[in-house]
Write an enzyme that holds these catalytic residues in place. Structure first.
Site, short mmCIF file in Angstrom:
data_model
loop_
_atom_site.label_atom_id
_atom_site.label_comp_id
_atom_site.label_asym_id
_atom_site.label_seq_id
_atom_site.Cartn_x
_atom_site.Cartn_y
_atom_site.Cartn_z
N ARG A 107 0.88 -1.18 0.00
CA ARG A 107 0.00 0.00 0.00
C ARG A 107 0.91 1.22 0.00
O ARG A 107 1.59 1.51 0.99
CB ARG A 107 -0.89 -0.03 1.25
CG ARG A 107 -1.89 1.13 1.36
CD ARG A 107 -2.74 0.92 2.60
NE ARG A 107 -3.59 2.04 2.92
CZ ARG A 107 -4.86 2.19 2.52
NH1 ARG A 107 -5.40 1.25 1.77
NH2 ARG A 107 -5.57 3.24 2.87
N HIS A 134 -6.90 0.87 -7.09
CA HIS A 134 -7.30 0.23 -5.82
C HIS A 134 -8.07 -1.06 -6.17
O HIS A 134 -9.27 -1.17 -5.91
CB HIS A 134 -8.18 1.19 -5.02
CG HIS A 134 -8.26 0.87 -3.56
ND1 HIS A 134 -7.71 -0.26 -3.00
CD2 HIS A 134 -8.88 1.53 -2.53
CE1 HIS A 134 -7.96 -0.27 -1.70
NE2 HIS A 134 -8.67 0.80 -1.40
N GLN A 137 -10.27 -3.19 -3.50
CA GLN A 137 -11.53 -2.55 -3.13
C GLN A 137 -12.61 -2.83 -4.17
O GLN A 137 -13.75 -3.17 -3.82
CB GLN A 137 -11.33 -1.04 -2.99
CG GLN A 137 -12.61 -0.27 -2.69
CD GLN A 137 -13.19 -0.60 -1.33
OE1 GLN A 137 -12.53 -0.47 -0.32
NE2 GLN A 137 -14.45 -1.05 -1.30
N ASP A 229 -16.58 8.65 -3.03
CA ASP A 229 -15.36 8.53 -2.22
C ASP A 229 -15.02 9.92 -1.71
O ASP A 229 -15.62 10.92 -2.13
CB ASP A 229 -14.23 7.96 -3.08
CG ASP A 229 -12.99 7.57 -2.27
OD1 ASP A 229 -13.07 7.52 -1.03
OD2 ASP A 229 -11.94 7.32 -2.89
N CYS A 269 -16.37 3.55 -0.30
CA CYS A 269 -15.31 2.61 0.09
C CYS A 269 -14.75 2.89 1.48
O CYS A 269 -13.99 2.06 2.01
CB CYS A 269 -14.20 2.63 -0.95
SG CYS A 269 -13.50 4.26 -1.26
N ARG A 297 -14.31 -6.98 1.75
CA ARG A 297 -12.86 -6.87 1.53
C ARG A 297 -12.17 -8.15 1.98
O ARG A 297 -11.25 -8.64 1.32
CB ARG A 297 -12.30 -5.67 2.31
CG ARG A 297 -12.69 -4.30 1.82
CD ARG A 297 -12.11 -3.99 0.45
NE ARG A 297 -10.66 -4.06 0.43
CZ ARG A 297 -9.86 -3.06 0.79
NH1 ARG A 297 -10.36 -1.91 1.22
NH2 ARG A 297 -8.54 -3.20 0.70
#
Length: 310
Positions: A107, A134, A137, A229, A269, A297
């Site tokens: 990440r 991402h 996700q 988001d 998310c 997830r």
């Protein structure tokens, strides 16, 4: 012992629509197995390192639990824990870590960094978030949409907000599973040009649409899924006030969702800035599925690990 040829997940562009559907199918089965207390142990004896240069709640916890549930050992590393902080190269770090661990979940900020880790090491590399993509996700989101809607092809998803890493991955991932996608954002905040071009190429081949809009009221007409988001991603916090002014018309609120289909689901998310990109009222709406996304997830990432290690 010589390792078998490795696979990576650096972005959904690397997966075919069939492979995405395969991962989602595995995620469904693994979620059911988890409820029954039955977990596959294909990571037994394997150590998977989690190398994070960005803070995390869902990504870190879900990956650590997933690896542990599947019989592996998760080893968390921050960049400050390694010689990276003192100038060691990514190439040297990747080659050394390949001697010790069986995989890297990364990440970080730049997509180029994660691609360099993948080139330099000989263990699977998973993109747990970069500034451009991402993928984990969006795999969880695809699973959630399928659970809630019973299908994927023919649905219309509208994303409202910044054309960020989530928007980039939505464009690619959702079109690959047969959905029409509209990214609705202020002018100048569109997703990456190469991502738009790829998504439109995929859509054109399949008779779908991958559109960019600047009109929220028009964009959400007939939408089956509304998604948003945060307006300022990590590293953009100093622009928060200016972005709040620019993105205000793109907020998901009761007025906007009334223009979508009556059974449209609402996605985010997380983490969310309640009262900015989405109102507190809508976060608590019966059709808001944010916590289902968060739970998924875990299951989607188990399926990704299965895809890479079996």
């Amino acid at each position: 012992m010589e390792r078998k040829k490795k696979k990576d997940l650096l972005g959904l562009k690397d997966l075919s629509g069939q492979e995405i559907e395969e991962i989602i199918s595995w995620a469904e089965k693994m979620k059911e197995n988890s409820k029954r207390g039955v977990e596959e142990q294909f990571l037994k004896g394997k150590c998977i390192a989690l190398l994070f240069t960005k803070p995390s709640t869902r990504t870190r916890v879900s990956f650590e639990v997933a690896i542990s549930d599947l019989g592996g050992y998760p080893l968390f590393l921050s960049a400050q824990d390694l010689q990276l902080s003192r100038g060691e190269t990514i190439e040297d770090t990747a080659r050394v870590l390949s001697c010790y661990v069986d995989g890297l979940v990364i990440r970080t900020f730049a997509q180029e960094e994660i691609e360099e880790y993948a080139r330099s090491g000989d263990i699977p590399v998973i993109n747990a978030l970069t500034d451009k993509f991402h993928p984990c996700q969006i795999l969880a989101d695809i699973l959630t949409i399928k659970e809630k809607k019973g299908r994927l092809p023919g649905l219309k998803l509208v994303y409202l907000g910044d054309g960020n890493n989530v928007a980039n991955s939505i464009l690619i991932g959702m079109t690959k599973v047969g959905m029409d996608v509209t990214i609705c954002c202020p002018p100048g905040y569109e997703p990456a040009e190469d991502v738009i071009a790829l998504a439109q190429e995929i859509a054109n081949r399949s008779g779908l649409t991958a559109l960019i809009s600047h009109n929220p009221g028009e964009a959400v007409q007939g939408a089956d899924v509304l998604y948003t988001d945060v307006w300022a991603s990590m590293g953009q916090e100093r622009d928060q006030e200016e972005r709040a002014r620019i993105f205000g018309p793109f907020q998901i609120n009761s007025r906007l969702i009334s223009r979508a289909r009556e059974d449209a689901i609402i996605m985010h998310c997380l983490p969310a800035h309640r009262g900015e990109e989405i109102t507190d009222e809508i976060m608590s709406h019966p059709r808001c599925v944010i916590y289902d996304q968060a739970e998924n997830r875990l299951h989607a990432q188990k399926a990704v690990l299965k895809f890479l290690y079996q």
